[in-house]
Motif scaffolding. Sequence first.
Motif, short mmCIF file in Angstrom:
data_model
loop_
_atom_site.label_atom_id
_atom_site.label_comp_id
_atom_site.label_asym_id
_atom_site.label_seq_id
_atom_site.Cartn_x
_atom_site.Cartn_y
_atom_site.Cartn_z
N THR A 96 -18.11 -46.54 55.69
CA THR A 96 -17.13 -46.03 54.74
C THR A 96 -17.41 -44.54 54.48
O THR A 96 -18.50 -44.17 54.03
CB THR A 96 -17.18 -46.80 53.42
N VAL A 97 -16.42 -43.73 54.78
CA VAL A 97 -16.53 -42.28 54.60
C VAL A 97 -16.04 -41.91 53.21
O VAL A 97 -14.96 -42.35 52.79
CB VAL A 97 -15.73 -41.52 55.67
N THR A 98 -16.82 -41.15 52.49
CA THR A 98 -16.44 -40.71 51.15
C THR A 98 -16.43 -39.18 51.09
O THR A 98 -17.10 -38.51 51.88
CB THR A 98 -17.42 -41.24 50.10
N ALA A 99 -15.68 -38.66 50.15
CA ALA A 99 -15.64 -37.22 49.95
C ALA A 99 -16.71 -36.81 48.95
O ALA A 99 -17.21 -37.65 48.19
CB ALA A 99 -14.26 -36.80 49.44
N PRO A 100 -17.08 -35.53 48.90
CA PRO A 100 -18.06 -35.09 47.90
C PRO A 100 -17.55 -35.37 46.49
O PRO A 100 -16.34 -35.26 46.23
CB PRO A 100 -18.17 -33.58 48.16
N LYS A 101 -18.42 -35.72 45.60
CA LYS A 101 -18.01 -36.02 44.22
C LYS A 101 -17.45 -34.76 43.57
O LYS A 101 -18.03 -33.67 43.69
CB LYS A 101 -19.18 -36.56 43.42
N ALA A 102 -16.31 -34.92 42.91
CA ALA A 102 -15.67 -33.79 42.23
C ALA A 102 -14.93 -34.30 41.01
O ALA A 102 -14.27 -35.34 41.05
CB ALA A 102 -14.71 -33.07 43.18
N ALA A 103 -15.06 -33.57 39.91
CA ALA A 103 -14.37 -33.96 38.67
C ALA A 103 -12.86 -33.82 38.85
O ALA A 103 -12.39 -33.02 39.67
CB ALA A 103 -14.85 -33.07 37.54
N PRO A 104 -12.07 -34.58 38.11
CA PRO A 104 -10.61 -34.50 38.24
C PRO A 104 -10.08 -33.11 37.87
O PRO A 104 -10.59 -32.44 36.97
CB PRO A 104 -10.11 -35.56 37.24
N PHE A 120 -7.08 -38.30 33.18
CA PHE A 120 -7.66 -38.68 34.48
C PHE A 120 -9.18 -38.69 34.36
O PHE A 120 -9.78 -37.73 33.85
CB PHE A 120 -7.24 -37.69 35.57
N THR A 121 -9.83 -39.76 34.87
CA THR A 121 -11.29 -39.85 34.81
C THR A 121 -11.86 -40.40 36.12
O THR A 121 -11.22 -41.18 36.82
CB THR A 121 -11.74 -40.78 33.66
N ASN A 122 -13.06 -39.96 36.45
CA ASN A 122 -13.87 -40.56 37.52
C ASN A 122 -15.33 -40.36 37.15
O ASN A 122 -15.64 -39.91 36.04
CB ASN A 122 -13.53 -39.98 38.90
N GLY A 123 -16.22 -40.72 38.05
CA GLY A 123 -17.64 -40.64 37.73
C GLY A 123 -18.15 -39.23 37.51
O GLY A 123 -19.28 -39.05 37.03
N SER A 124 -17.34 -38.23 37.86
CA SER A 124 -17.79 -36.84 37.73
C SER A 124 -17.19 -36.11 36.53
O SER A 124 -17.55 -34.97 36.27
CB SER A 124 -17.45 -36.07 39.01
N GLY A 125 -16.23 -36.75 35.84
CA GLY A 125 -15.68 -36.05 34.68
C GLY A 125 -14.31 -36.54 34.29
O GLY A 125 -13.86 -37.63 34.69
N LYS A 126 -13.62 -35.69 33.48
CA LYS A 126 -12.31 -36.05 32.93
C LYS A 126 -11.41 -34.82 32.90
O LYS A 126 -11.86 -33.70 32.70
CB LYS A 126 -12.48 -36.62 31.51
N ALA A 127 -10.09 -35.07 33.08
CA ALA A 127 -9.09 -34.00 32.96
C ALA A 127 -7.90 -34.55 32.20
O ALA A 127 -7.51 -35.70 32.39
CB ALA A 127 -8.66 -33.50 34.34
N ILE A 128 -7.34 -33.70 31.32
CA ILE A 128 -6.21 -34.12 30.48
C ILE A 128 -5.01 -33.23 30.79
O ILE A 128 -5.13 -32.00 30.86
CB ILE A 128 -6.56 -34.03 28.99
N SER A 129 -3.88 -33.86 30.98
CA SER A 129 -2.66 -33.10 31.29
C SER A 129 -2.12 -32.41 30.05
O SER A 129 -2.57 -32.65 28.92
CB SER A 129 -1.60 -34.04 31.87
#
Length: 334
Positions: free
Chosen positions: A234-242, A314-323
């Motif tokens: 399984t190929v994954t991309a580098p972790k990046a915050a939203p 928007f959230t993931n393991g690297s952070g959060k972003a709000i519209s």
Amino acid sequence: MTIRGSYPATGYNLRLGDLQRSASRILTTASQTAGFQQLAGQKGVAGITVEPYTAQFSDLTSYQTVTKGRVLTNQTGDGPSVAITASPSANAAGWTDAPVEVRVTSTDDDARLYLSVDSGELLPATDPVAISDEGEHQLRALAVGADGSISTLLEQTVRIDTTDPVARVTSSTTGKLTLTATDALSGVDAIQYSLDGTTWKTYTGPVAIADTPKAVRYRAVDVAGNTSPAKTKTVTAPKAAPVVTKQPVAKVSVTVGTKVTLTATASGSPTPIVRWQRSSDGGKSWTTASGATKTSWTFTAAAATDGKQYRAVFTNGSGKAISSVTKVSVTTRK
């Protein structure tokens, strides 16, 4: 040393090399007897050595005219034809991926056929010879006619590789797949990968993989034709915050009963999850809307919707972003 006895002449021809090996074996056997050991002790002899026959045998003229025990001279190519056939046959690169059966043939049905494998003795080759050991094998074949004529010594190489190559993943966490492979015998011919599990592509360097995380299959093929079992990575991309890449509209004006659709998108790795929220107090506090978990959210405007604000988180393991916020105005139909 003198060996006495009555030994009948044999009925087959000898080459000088065969004669040398026979002499060496006789001397080796004799040196192991008690009589030899006693004599060696008295004379200070540590052992025996057989010198190359090119220097040792110099006067064989008288032996070349007899019909029994005749010593063969060098091949002249005037004898019967001789051929070596290996089955299965080698591929274009000269390798087989299975054990080989070797046959020696001649157009002269009365010819005696001989085969040597890996510098061994030329032995009668009336039956096929099976070779299963991996690696390169040197074959020599000879045909001797009924009249004593000798074919040219035929030499041929058989290469066997029955072991699969080994493919490995060296990197898969940067949105790219990097592969390598090894093969100890015939060598690696190709590395392959598949994005759909069916279609295989030739690997030439790091492959950028879209829509990560994504499972990719890979394998290797060696020069002999062996293919390694396919594996999955399984190929994954580098972790990046939203990061919000599309903001919802700033204002929506509708009448009661109208459907309202809000859309927002964001990038990030892993892919962010989205939750839509609403506020009834001008953005001082926010409540997560039930079931609003897609980048587009549709709801029906009611009279109570008037003046409310909406946003996407928007959230993931690297952070959060709000519209940004969308303000909805609702009017009553007249």
